[in-house]
Every structure is written in structure tokens, then in C-alpha cells.
Design an enzyme around this catalytic site. Structure first.
Site, PDB file in Angstrom:
ATOM      1  N   ASP A  87       0.862  -1.174   0.000  1.00 12.40           N
ATOM      2  CA  ASP A  87       0.000   0.000   0.000  1.00 12.40           C
ATOM      3  C   ASP A  87       0.905   1.232   0.000  1.00 12.40           C
ATOM      4  OD1 ASP A  87      -2.208   1.552   0.020  1.00 12.40           O
ATOM      5  OD2 ASP A  87      -2.832   1.076   2.062  1.00 12.40           O
ATOM      6  N   ASP A 122      -3.572   7.287  -3.810  1.00 10.89           N
ATOM      7  CA  ASP A 122      -4.886   7.872  -4.060  1.00 10.89           C
ATOM      8  C   ASP A 122      -5.304   8.755  -2.887  1.00 10.89           C
ATOM      9  OD1 ASP A 122      -4.926   5.020  -2.995  1.00 10.89           O
ATOM     10  OD2 ASP A 122      -6.911   5.710  -2.371  1.00 10.89           O
ATOM     11  N   CYS A 271     -15.372 -22.835  18.572  1.00 13.28           N
ATOM     12  CA  CYS A 271     -14.458 -22.876  17.436  1.00 13.28           C
ATOM     13  C   CYS A 271     -13.535 -24.079  17.627  1.00 13.28           C
ATOM     14  CB  CYS A 271     -13.658 -21.579  17.366  1.00 13.28           C
ATOM     15  SG  CYS A 271     -12.339 -21.566  16.140  1.00 13.28           S
ATOM     16  N   CYS A 273     -10.489 -24.231  15.873  1.00 17.62           N
ATOM     17  CA  CYS A 273      -9.170 -23.884  15.358  1.00 17.62           C
ATOM     18  C   CYS A 273      -8.109 -24.345  16.366  1.00 17.62           C
ATOM     19  CB  CYS A 273      -9.077 -22.380  15.106  1.00 17.62           C
ATOM     20  SG  CYS A 273      -8.842 -21.377  16.594  1.00 17.62           S
ATOM     21  N   CYS A 276      -8.372 -22.456  19.826  1.00 19.72           N
ATOM     22  CA  CYS A 276      -9.540 -22.761  20.658  1.00 19.72           C
ATOM     23  C   CYS A 276      -9.593 -24.237  21.036  1.00 19.72           C
ATOM     24  CB  CYS A 276     -10.816 -22.355  19.920  1.00 19.72           C
ATOM     25  SG  CYS A 276     -10.898 -20.577  19.594  1.00 19.72           S
TER      26      CYS A 276
END
Length: 629
Positions: A87, A122, A271, A273, A276
Site C-alpha cells: 500500500d 490515491d 471454534c 481452530c 480454541c
């Protein structure tokens, strides 16, 4: 550089080629801060990160980072061997004030540190006034035009700005579309997401998408919450990025596809994952802060990547709109966004495949406002050929209708079946999505409004409606009526007259009795697919339709260079398409012709016209049969 592999709704699975590898979109790029890497980029790669994004302005502002990046490249600096996007500092300029760097210098710097995808500087215009947003659009376009010549081999992302004003977004997107840009981020949307202004977000995306060339990837800048991924992908976004995974973790918040949870409020971790699975909520709360933030950030990344994999699978399986509608129930503001989306279903229909491998599944009040239903209802009103001077309306029997109510096919009347999709002609009982749909016994009030509106219009077009007892039961040749109705619905009014002008021979399935092949005067003109009840064109049928319809109807026009290959049965590649019928949709049958309008093949579209003329590579249509010279 960019090629479609699979598609559903407005979403697509594409391959984006960069200098450091291929990104399979849709994909999310985690934000990497080179000065504060809570999770190593190499670990992110193992978790599912195909690419990452880092900030060239931050790197440029540090003497150490700048020197190392210029000497060894940005990939070495952050220790990531896959594609890296950078960016330019636009968000920092918006957040902290003026950024002290020249717009062209930051593009050159991104090029010099070997960024795979660099970004113009931008002007961020989230909540600007119309006058200020217009000024920023003009300046952003000027900077983009000036940046193009200095990008060299780096892919350049030219950002769409314009605040919350659709007309400015369209103007900016149209201007960017005319440039030799490679990626189009939709910028200035972080405040909309932070304030949960999802309806405004949908308007911004839709306004931008309507002017952008479909052959370039679209990046939704700063979008990192899993709950908005499905909607944005269905509208056409390909890439996402965000630092949300770590920002939310710093505030003890866990990301899920249906919303956000505060660790303090959780008894159990819903969860599976790795984080967790190995810790309880109490254990996470008791952790030292730095370790807890890293753990929650890992959870957030796992949820992020899992949702993106789920979305890609939904695209492959043809159930992306179902997923979008389910996700919309996670927040009232997403329901508001869905209302905005349904207003644009006529435009969205252009990218909608004609059928999918999965049945149409009703999930709630927005289901009957999907683009595929818009197409079905519009074609019924415009194309369906009524066969008799009177009509009857019957309540929906079990599917297939003529199996459970065989007498219906013999009524000397147009039989309209009252279904959950609206009044459907009996002849279309096998066609997608009439046959391939699943509904509950009771529909919501909004869906009933949609059906009532369509039914009224259908009855206005249908011949006089009488009671079933008032008509005879002597009508024959139902299979002929059926193949004629499908032909007109699929190819346009008059297609049946062209395809079936002569002595017909219908070849039916021994198991089901349904028509599978149609011969006319001994020529095999079409086959009917069991999967969706639609016609597959044969060369004889293509020739008949070609003679009947003039202009561009049903046609894909090829460059002379590709003609011999198509005649030989090779696929139609987008780079060789000169023009095509604007009414063609992904999955439609098409007649492939040369520059003099001579048929050279018949095939099935993989793209619509706008995509065929925009993509520089990839299959525009799969040639089924070539036609020798």
C-alpha cells in the site's frame, strides 16, 4: 495474468499470476507491519495466506527498513516467499494528515523493492462532501495516469474513490477502466465497515463494479471481517485485506463469520481452530497480554481463512447466494445491504450462470429476489409460447408434476402450476430451477409479495383462464410442447420454429421416459440434459438457429487467426473473441462464427460478452463441435 476457473453468482475463482507465484481468488491478504509482526508471515503461509500486504510508506519512512528493502527486496524484509502487495500510505494520509511523499516516488519505491502489486497514492474520500469527493476523484485519476508509465513489470493497483456517492464511484471507475491498470481496489470503505454501514458499502461496490472491466481483479481495501466476505465476493470482489485480525485481538475480540465475540463474555470457545482446541476461555483470559493478543490473532486468522475457503467451495458447488443470505442474518445492517443488492439484481443477472449443479435452495426473504429468479420470471413473460386459447391454474402437485398428475398433460389448455417460484407452465417441469428447487411449505411475507406481483403479470399475459372442468382432456404430443417451450425459453421466441421445422423423432430415456435427443428430418438438432432440463445444441441445430436469428443473436464472433482451431474443436479463448451476443450468459449455448458470420462451431459459454471482450486469457466458451469448412 488473470483467468476465470469457476463461477457462481457474481463470484469467481480466478488465478492471478504475479512475479512470486499465483494467487487463487477470492483471497484475503493479511496486513503485515514490518515493525510489529505478531504472527510471522511464514506461519501465515502455513495457515492459508496465499499473499500478504504491507505498507510501503511505513517501510520508506524507516531508514533501516528502506535500506534493507531496497537492497534485498520487500519479500526478504518481511520473510515471505509468496506474492506481496504494498500500500502507498493513502490511509495514513487520511488518518494522520498530509503524507510527506511524492505520489510518483512512492510508486517507484514499490517497484524498486520488488513489490508484486504496488498501489497508487490515491486520495481517501470516505465521508467527504460531494464537492471534496469530486476533487479527490479528479486528483486520484490524475495520479493514476501519471503512475502507469513508471510501474514497469510491477502490477499496479489503481484505486476507486468517490466517497458514498455512486455517481462519483462510477465516474472514477470508468476513468480507471480506460487506463493500463492491473488491479482495481475499491478504497475509502474502512469507515463504512467500522460504522457497520453495510448498505452504503454495497452501493459503493455495485457502483464501482458496473464500470470496471471484468477482466481485472477487484480488491476491497481494508475489508477483513469474515461476515462481509460472502456478500462482497457475490458482488464481484476478488481480493481483501485487513489488519482486523490483530486489531480485534488487541481489544480481546474474536472474529466469526456471523459476528464478533468479546472474550470477557464467553464461557466456551465455539471454534475448533488450533487456538480454541487447546485453550479454554478462562485460560485465554489469564494469559499475559502479549501472548493473549497473539493467540486471539491466530484464532482470527484461522476464522478468516476458513471463511474464504468456504466461499470458494460455495462457488464451486453453486450455493454462494445461499451462503450470502445466511450470513446476512448475522447483523441487521447486512439485511439492509441485501435490500440494496436486490435492487440491482437485473444487472447482477448478467454474470449469473444459467444453472448450477446444486438445486435452488430457499433460505429466506431474499431468495426469490436472486438474479436467477429475475431471469426466469422475465423470460417467462417475454418468451413463453402459450399453445392453447385458454388456460387453467392448478395447485402444485408433487414433482414431477406429470408423474403425480398425469392427466394434466392431456388438458386442452395452458396449464399453469401454482408453485413456490410463481405460476409455472407445465411444460417447464424439468427445467432449472423449476424442477431443481427446494422450498418450505410456508413462505415469508416478502416472498409472497414477489410471487403475487409475478403471478398477476403472468395472468395478464396468459390466454383466458377457465376452470379445469371446462376444458377437454384430449390434448396430445405433450413432449413436443415441452421441447418447444424449453427452446423458446432458452434461445428466444421463435427458436422452436427454427429447430423443429420438419418431421420430429424424439428419443426418450428407457428409465424415465423423458426426452433426451431430438432429431428433425433425420438431423440431430439438440439433446436435453437430465441435470437442468436445458438443450445442448448440436451442429445441425446451431445451423438452424443461425439461419433464423439475424444480427448478433446467439453468436460469438472469432478473430480469423482462431478460426481453424475452433473448426478443429478447440476451445474459444477470450483473447480471440471479436464480439458476442450481449444476451449470452455463462452456461448458455452459442453459435461460434467467423468474421463473415459463417458458423465454425457450437459450444457452451464460460463468460458473458463483457467478460469475453475484457479478459486477456482463459476459455470464453467450450467448443463442443467444430464445423469443417
Amino acid at each position: 495474468m488473470f483467468e476465470i476457473q469457476e463461477r457462481d453468482a457474481g463470484g469467481r475463482i480466478c488465478t492471478l499470476h504475479t512475479g512470486h507465484g499465483v494467487i487463487r481468488t477470492p483471497s484475503v491478504l493479511p496486513v503485515i507491519n514490518p515493525g510489529d509482526m505478531r504472527i510471522a508471515p511464514r506461519e501465515m503461509r502455513m495457515m492459508g495466506a496465499q499473499a500478504v500486504i504491507t505498507n510501503a510508506y511505513i517501510i520508506h519512512g524507516s531508514e533501516d527498513f528502506r535500506s534493507r528493502a531496497l537492497q534485498n527486496g520487500v519479500h526478504s524484509l518481511i520473510d515471505f516467499d509468496g506474492p506481496v502487495m504494498t500500500d502507498s500510505g493513502s490511509f495514513q494520509m487520511y488518518t494522520y494528515g498530509d503524507v510527506d511523499i511524492d505520489p510518483l516516488d512512492i510508486v517507484r519505491f514499490q517497484r524498486d523493492i520488488d513489490s508484486d502489486i504496488g498501489t497508487i497514492l490515491d486520495l481517501f474520500s470516505a465521508d467527504a462532501s460531494p464537492e471534496e469527493a469530486e476533487r479527490q476523484v479528479v486528483e486520484t485519476l490524475r495520479r493514476a495516469r501519471a503512475s502507469i508509465p513508471v510501474k514497469d513489470d510491477m502490477l499496479l493497483a489503481c484505486t476507486i474513490q468517490g466517497g458514498v456517492y455512486p455517481e462519483l464511484r462510477e465516474r472514477c471507475a470508468a476513468g480507471m477502466a480506460s487506463l493500463d491498470a492491473d488491479v482495481h481496489p475499491i478504497g475509502g470503505v474502512v469507515p463504512l465497515m467500522e460504522q457497520q454501514r453495510y448498505a452504503d458499502l454495497a452501493r459503493v461496490i455495485l457502483a464501482s463494479m458496473q464500470q470496471l472491466p471484468p477482466g481485472r481483479p477487484v480488491h476491497l481495501f481494508g475489508a477483513g471481517h469474515p461476515m462481509i466476505f460472502a456478500l462482497a465476493v457475490a458482488l464481484g470482489c476478488d481480493l481483501f485485506d485487513s489488519a482486523a485480525y490483530v486489531k480485534f485481538a488487541q481489544d480481546n475480540r474474536l472474529l466469526y463469520p456471523d459476528g464478533t465475540r468479546h472474550l470477557e463474555d464467553m464461557e466456551e470457545l465455539a471454534c475448533s481452530c488450533p487456538v480454541c482446541s487447546h485453550h479454554s476461555a478462562d485460560e485465554l483470559r489469564d494469559m499475559e497480554r502479549g501472548r493473549r493478543v497473539e493467540s486471539l490473532a491466530r484464532h482470527n486468522l484461522w476464522q478468516t481463512f476458513t471463511e474464504m475457503r468456504r466461499i470458494r467451495e460455495a462457488i464451486r458447488g453453486g450455493w454462494l447466494w445461499e451462503l450470502v443470505e445466511r450470513r446476512a442474518t448475522g447483523h441487521p445492517a447486512l439485511l439492509e445491504a441485501m435490500a440494496v443488492v436486490t435492487e440491482k439484481r437485473r444487472w447482477l443477472e448478467q454474470r449469473e450462470p444459467v444453472s448450477t449443479a446444486r438445486a435452488f435452495m430457499y433460505t429466506g426473504p431474499f431468495s426469490l429476489r436472486r438474479p436467477i429468479i429475475e431471469r426466469l420470471h422475465r423470460r417467462l413473460l417475454e418468451r413463453f409460447p402459450f399453445h392453447f386459447p385458454v388456460s387453467v391454474v392448478v395447485d402444485e402437485p408433487r414433482k414431477p408434476y406429470t408423474v403425480h398428475r398425469p392427466g394434466l398433460q392431456h388438458l386442452e389448455a395452458n396449464v399453469l402450476v401454482r408453485t413456490s417460484l410463481g405460476l409455472m407452465p407445465l411444460e417447464l417441469e424439468d427445467m432449472y430451477p423449476v424442477a431443481q428447487s427446494v422450498f418450505p411449505s410456508l413462505l415469508d411475507a416478502d416472498s409472497r409479495v414477489v410471487l403475487n406481483e409475478f403471478n398477476e403479470r403472468m395472468l395478464q399475459r396468459a390466454p383466458e383462464v377457465v376452470e379445469p372442468s371446462e376444458v377437454a382432456c384430449e390434448a396430445k404430443d405433450f413432449n413436443v410442447r415441452k421441447i418447444r417451450a424449453v427452446a423458446d425459453m432458452q434461445f428466444g421466441r421463435g427458436a422452436a420454429d427454427a429447430l423443429y421445422d420438419g418431421a420430429l423423432e424424439l428419443v426418450t430415456s428407457k428409465r424415465t421416459g423423458k426426452v433426451r435427443n431430438v432429431l428433425c428430418n433425420g438431423e440431430h438438432v439438440v439433446s436435453l440434459r437430465a441435470r437442468d432440463g436445458l438443450c445442448t445444441l448440436k451442429t445441425a441445430g446451431a445451423a438452424r438457429l443461425h439461419r433464423h436469428f439475424d444480427g448478433m443473436a446467439l453468436r460469438i464472433v472469432m478473430d480469423d487467426e482462431a478460426v481453424p482451431f475452433v473448426r478443429d474443436g478447440k476451445s474459444v479463448f477470450a483473447k480471440f473473441v471479436v464480439d458476442a451476443d450481449d444476451a449470452l450468459r455463462p452456461g448458455d449455448e452459442a453459435v461460434i462464427v467467423d468474421g463473415s458470420d459463417t458458423p465454425i462451431g457450437v459450444g457452451q459459454c464460460r463468460m458473458n460478452r463483457a467478460e469475453m471482450l475484457s479478459f486477456g486469457q482463459g476459455v470464453a466458451a467450450k467448443t463442443r463441435e467444430g464445423i469443417p469448412a
